[in-house]
Structures are given as C-alpha cells and as structure tokens.
Design an enzyme around this catalytic site. Structure first.
Site, PDB file in Angstrom:
ATOM      1  N   ARG A 271       0.945  -1.061  -0.091  1.00  0.00           N
ATOM      2  CA  ARG A 271       0.071   0.098  -0.052  1.00  0.00           C
ATOM      3  C   ARG A 271       0.984   1.038  -0.106  1.00  0.00           C
ATOM      4  O   ARG A 271       1.522   1.541   0.996  1.00  0.00           O
ATOM      5  CB  ARG A 271      -0.783  -0.146   1.236  1.00  0.00           C
ATOM      6  CG  ARG A 271      -2.065   1.002   1.160  1.00  0.00           C
ATOM      7  CD  ARG A 271      -2.710   1.022   2.539  1.00  0.00           C
ATOM      8  NE  ARG A 271      -1.792   2.014   3.412  1.00  0.00           N
ATOM      9  CZ  ARG A 271      -1.690   1.852   4.482  1.00  0.00           C
ATOM     10  NH1 ARG A 271      -2.347   1.088   5.629  1.00  0.00           N
ATOM     11  NH2 ARG A 271      -0.788   2.753   5.306  1.00  0.00           N
ATOM     12  N   HIS A 275      -3.601   4.519   4.292  1.00  0.00           N
ATOM     13  CA  HIS A 275      -4.897   3.676   4.603  1.00  0.00           C
ATOM     14  C   HIS A 275      -6.305   4.125   3.775  1.00  0.00           C
ATOM     15  O   HIS A 275      -6.697   3.399   2.936  1.00  0.00           O
ATOM     16  CB  HIS A 275      -5.089   3.229   6.015  1.00  0.00           C
ATOM     17  CG  HIS A 275      -6.222   2.425   5.982  1.00  0.00           C
ATOM     18  ND1 HIS A 275      -6.604   1.057   5.592  1.00  0.00           N
ATOM     19  CD2 HIS A 275      -7.646   2.536   6.673  1.00  0.00           C
ATOM     20  CE1 HIS A 275      -7.642   0.577   5.836  1.00  0.00           C
ATOM     21  NE2 HIS A 275      -8.344   1.275   6.575  1.00  0.00           N
ATOM     22  N   TYR A 284       3.455   5.950  11.613  1.00  0.00           N
ATOM     23  CA  TYR A 284       3.749   4.322  12.010  1.00  0.00           C
ATOM     24  C   TYR A 284       4.794   3.883  11.092  1.00  0.00           C
ATOM     25  O   TYR A 284       5.002   2.660  11.477  1.00  0.00           O
ATOM     26  CB  TYR A 284       2.677   3.683  12.240  1.00  0.00           C
ATOM     27  CG  TYR A 284       1.788   3.655  10.997  1.00  0.00           C
ATOM     28  CD1 TYR A 284       1.902   2.819   9.910  1.00  0.00           C
ATOM     29  CD2 TYR A 284       0.474   4.358  11.155  1.00  0.00           C
ATOM     30  CE1 TYR A 284       0.945   2.765   8.862  1.00  0.00           C
ATOM     31  CE2 TYR A 284      -0.331   4.588   9.846  1.00  0.00           C
ATOM     32  CZ  TYR A 284      -0.153   3.757   8.928  1.00  0.00           C
ATOM     33  OH  TYR A 284      -1.013   3.826   7.873  1.00  0.00           O
TER      34      TYR A 284
HETATM   35  C1  LIG Z   1     -14.885  -6.491  11.353  1.00  0.00           C
HETATM   36  C2  LIG Z   1     -13.969  -5.020  11.210  1.00  0.00           C
HETATM   37  N1  LIG Z   1     -13.084  -4.647  12.010  1.00  0.00           N
HETATM   38  C3  LIG Z   1     -12.179  -3.791  12.254  1.00  0.00           C
HETATM   39  C4  LIG Z   1     -12.640  -2.756  11.165  1.00  0.00           C
HETATM   40  C5  LIG Z   1     -11.652  -1.517  11.294  1.00  0.00           C
HETATM   41  N2  LIG Z   1     -10.852  -1.515   9.969  1.00  0.00           N
HETATM   42  C6  LIG Z   1     -11.223  -0.960   8.859  1.00  0.00           C
HETATM   43  S1  LIG Z   1      -9.816  -1.164   7.877  1.00  0.00           S
HETATM   44  C7  LIG Z   1      -8.936  -2.233   8.776  1.00  0.00           C
HETATM   45  C8  LIG Z   1      -7.453  -2.584   8.230  1.00  0.00           C
HETATM   46  C9  LIG Z   1      -7.786  -3.674   7.062  1.00  0.00           C
HETATM   47  O1  LIG Z   1      -6.561  -3.962   6.905  1.00  0.00           O
HETATM   48  P1  LIG Z   1      -6.337  -5.088   5.494  1.00  0.00           P
HETATM   49  O2  LIG Z   1      -7.397  -6.355   5.694  1.00  0.00           O
HETATM   50  O3  LIG Z   1      -4.790  -5.505   5.573  1.00  0.00           O
HETATM   51  O4  LIG Z   1      -6.838  -4.466   4.381  1.00  0.00           O
HETATM   52  P2  LIG Z   1      -6.302  -3.193   3.678  1.00  0.00           P
HETATM   53  O5  LIG Z   1      -6.795  -1.935   4.346  1.00  0.00           O
HETATM   54  O6  LIG Z   1      -4.612  -2.957   3.977  1.00  0.00           O
HETATM   55  O7  LIG Z   1      -6.648  -3.099   2.213  1.00  0.00           O
HETATM   56  C10 LIG Z   1      -9.529  -2.218  10.062  1.00  0.00           C
HETATM   57  C11 LIG Z   1      -8.814  -2.843  11.304  1.00  0.00           C
HETATM   58  C12 LIG Z   1     -13.672  -2.931  10.314  1.00  0.00           C
HETATM   59  N3  LIG Z   1     -13.715  -2.227   9.296  1.00  0.00           N
HETATM   60  N4  LIG Z   1     -14.405  -4.274  10.063  1.00  0.00           N
END
Ligand SMILES: Cc1ncc(C[n+]2csc(CCOP(=O)(O)OP(=O)(O)O)c2C)c(N)n1
Ligand SMILES: [Mg+2]
Length: 377
Positions: A271, A275, A284
């Site tokens: 990425r 985010h 971070y």
């Molecule tokens: C069930 C749930 N828990 C927590 C969140 C908060 N949250 C949103 S995005 C994220 C990180 C996701 O990381 P990843 O799966 O690696 O996907 P990326 O954003 O890197 O594409 C979190 C913890 C959420 N949206 N849904």
C-alpha cells in the site's frame, strides 16, 4: 517485512521489468505466451488509468467533495491482473479498495465516488448486467468472504458450475486483505468453501499493513499457507507483477470453474499510500520502507517490460492522455453530484417499511426543516 525474493513465489517480471520468470512461474508461462500485444497494453492502460482516477479521488476528498477515499495506489498490478483473468460469467466480491476491479467489470467509477461521498448505502446494482456481477463494497472486514462462500455453494447446488462447459460454468473471486485474513469470517468461509468445493478463488492482497498494524503481527506462517490448512491449493504471487497476477488467477479460476474446488492466492504487494484519507502513515512507518517499495512500482515495471518489447512513445503518451481525460471526467461529474437525498438513508434499511425507521425519518425531516436555506437554525 516479508522477503520479496521468496523462491516459491510466482513472478514473471523482475523489479526492473526484465522478463525473468521464477522457478515457480515456469508452469504458468504458456498462459503468458498466449497473451496478445493488445492484452499487455490493456493491462498497462488499466493500471495507469486507475492510478489517475485514484489520485483524482484522493484530491476530491481533500477538496471536501468526498467523505472518505481508500487509495489503491501501489496495488494496481494485483488488481488488474486478477480482474482481467475472470470471465464475463464470473462473480466478483470486492472489499473496499478494488476500484479497478470494479471498473474492469463495468461499474461506472462515479458509482464508487457516490458511495464515498455518502450519497448511497450501496453504490451500484449488482444485478444490473452492466456491472459485470460485481457485488458491493463492504467495510466490514472479511464479511464478503462469507457472502462469496455462500454464493459459491449456491452455484454448486444450482448446477451452474463444474459441468465441463468453460463458456457457461461460473466461478467467483473474493478480495480481502492481510489484516482481514485474521478475521473469523475468513476462516469460516474457507471451511465452508473447502467442504462444499465451491468454485472460488480467495484473493488476498497482502499490502503489508492493516492500517497501522504491520503484517508480521498477523501470522507465524506466510499467509498463503493458511489456505493449505483448509485443504485448498494455495500459492504466493508477486502482486506487483501484473503478468504473474493474471496467470495465477486465470489458472485458479479455470480450475475452480471446472469443478476442482476453491483456491487461495496471496498477492504480495504494498500500500504505497495512506490507508484512507483519514490516515497519516508517517505516524507508524518510515521512509526507507516506502522507498524500497517505490523501486518496485508495478506500473514502472510493466512500462519497462513494454519498452523492452518495442512499445512506442506514442503509445505511452496516448495512455497518459486517456488517464488524464478519465480523471477529468470523474472530477466534472463529481462536482455536479449535489447533496444527499436524505430519504435514501432510510429507504434500504429493511426491505419492508418498519415503524422505528419511519419514526426516525419523521424526526429527521422535522429536524432538517428547522434550518433555513443557509443552514441557520
Ligand atoms: C470487522 C471489522 N473490524 C475492524 C474494522 C476496522 N478496520 C477497517 S480497515 C482495517 C484494516 C484492514 O487491513 P487489511 O485487511 O490488511 O486491508 P487493507 O486496508 O490493507 O486493504 C480495520 C482494522 C472493520 N472495518 N471491520
Ligand atoms: Mg492490508
């Protein structure tokens, strides 16, 4: 950081765009050889266009036009390669960052914009044939993997897959992230997919971060090996190599469509941006890491490969112009969108009218009417 020179990883192009297949890529080379020059150009064009769109959308959020934007910056090869591997009859279950996957399938980018502007609960109609069987974005991490496994079971029960007719058999691909891979939903989905031998590909984009949490905290084993634990053939691909991403996904979807059950792919990518527009990655992670990955930019890699095959400057100029026009068009249409029709946030809470929702809507309508045109109470 996961070593990107893992010998078990399928990779066709080296970081500098040289054609240098890894040992694990050998068996996929016929799929690459079968691609026409126009296919290679399409892959490149898709990546450049979505990067321009993504940057435009990020700017629009900064200008107050969107509530939020999750950039796909850096993940273009994983997304374009896998999306171009799907057939028209296949189904796509995205997470929330797969902008080019959606547009390749036919979704109008303005529908993604409308969602991120807060104008709609959904974004587009998955049943509309123009949207190429693309399900809606979900921000509930991993939930789409369960939806996909259930849909895959339906395809099996209804005899819409595994009949031996590659023109008609259906498969599906579901996208999720490294962070989501630790979510219970994903594991439940894998259990059901493996048990019912659903025709699907679990496509994990390991972009190294789950907001501020590094991937190293997610697992003791490389993430693709989790799929093996459920009995699914699983592999890791260089997700910044569009050719490798295409080939492994094409093979996996073909096998799934032929009735051989689910497969798991971990695409190793990065990425490159924040985010979302609500995030500040400088809090971070360091510049060294970002520079390391900037040298592995998926677009630069494919560009160098096309140049080595003799692609003309006119071709690259044309792609740049197309991308700029595409992003301009999105900006113009975004600025013309207007505000929220407040009824829509109540319309689709339940399929039938519900007294509590009706009560809330009445309260909200009265509240809204207590302001004048300029928003003064
Ligand atoms: C069930 C749930 N828990 C927590 C969140 C908060 N949250 C949103 S995005 C994220 C990180 C996701 O990381 P990843 O799966 O690696 O996907 P990326 O954003 O890197 O594409 C979190 C913890 C959420 N949206 N849904
Ligand atoms: Mg991630």
């Amino acid at each position: 950081m996961t070593p990107p020179d893992d010998p078990a990883m399928v990779r066709v192009l080296a970081d500098d765009g040289t054609y240098a297949p890894s040992a694990a890529a050998e068996e996929y080379l016929p799929l690459i050889d079968a691609l026409a020059d126009t296919d290679l150009e399409t892959f490149y064009r898709d990546m450049v266009v979505v990067r321009a769109f993504d940057r435009q959308a990020t700017n629009l959020q900064r200008q107050g036009q969107l509530a939020l934007w999750p950039p796909s910056f850096g993940q273009e090869a994983a997304q374009v390669g896998s999306a171009r591997a799907a057939r028209p009859q296949d189904h796509v279950f995205p997470s929330y960052r797969e902008h080019v996957v959606c547009t390749i399938r036919g979704v109008d980018p303005i529908d993604i914009i409308r969602l991120m502007r807060g104008l709609t609960h959904g974004g587009w109609d998955p049943a509309d044939p123009r949207n190429g069987n693309t399900r809606l974005y979900t921000l509930v991490l991993g939930s789409q993997t369960l939806h996909s496994a259930g849909y895959g079971m339906g395809l099996v029960f209804d005899g819409r897959t595994g009949t031996g007719d590659p023109e008609r058999d259906e498969a599906l691909i579901v996208y999720y992230g490294d962070g989501a891979s630790s979510q219970g939903d994903v594991h439940e989905a894998m259990v059901f997919a493996a048990s019912y031998q659903t025709p699907q590909v679990f496509f994990l984009q390991n972009n190294h971060w789950a907001i501020s949490v590094p991937v190293a905290t997610q697992s003791r084993v490389p993430l693709y090996r989790r799929g093996e634990g459920y009995g699914m053939p699983s592999l890791r691909v260089d997700g910044n190599d569009v050719l490798a991403s295409y080939a492994v996904t094409k093979r996996a979807l073909d096998e799934a469509r032929a009735g051989e059950g689910p497969r798991a792919i971990e695409a190793l990518t990065y990425r490159m941006g924040a985010h979302t527009t609500s995030d500040d990655p400088t809090k971070y992670r360091g510049g060294d890491e970002e520079q390391y990955w900037a040298r592995r930019d998926p677009i630069a890699r494919m560009r160098a490969f096309l140049q080595s095959r003799g692609a003309s400057q006119a071709f690259f100029d044309g792609v740049e112009a197309d991308a700029a026009a595409y992003a301009d068009d999105v900006r113009v249409r975004t600025n013309a969108l207007g505000g929220l029709d407040t009824s829509v946030m109540f319309d689709h809470v339940y399929s039938e009218p519900h007294p509590l929702v009706a009560q809330q809507q009445a309260w909200f309508t009265e509240y809204e009417s207590s302001f004048d045109q300029e928003g003064r109470a």
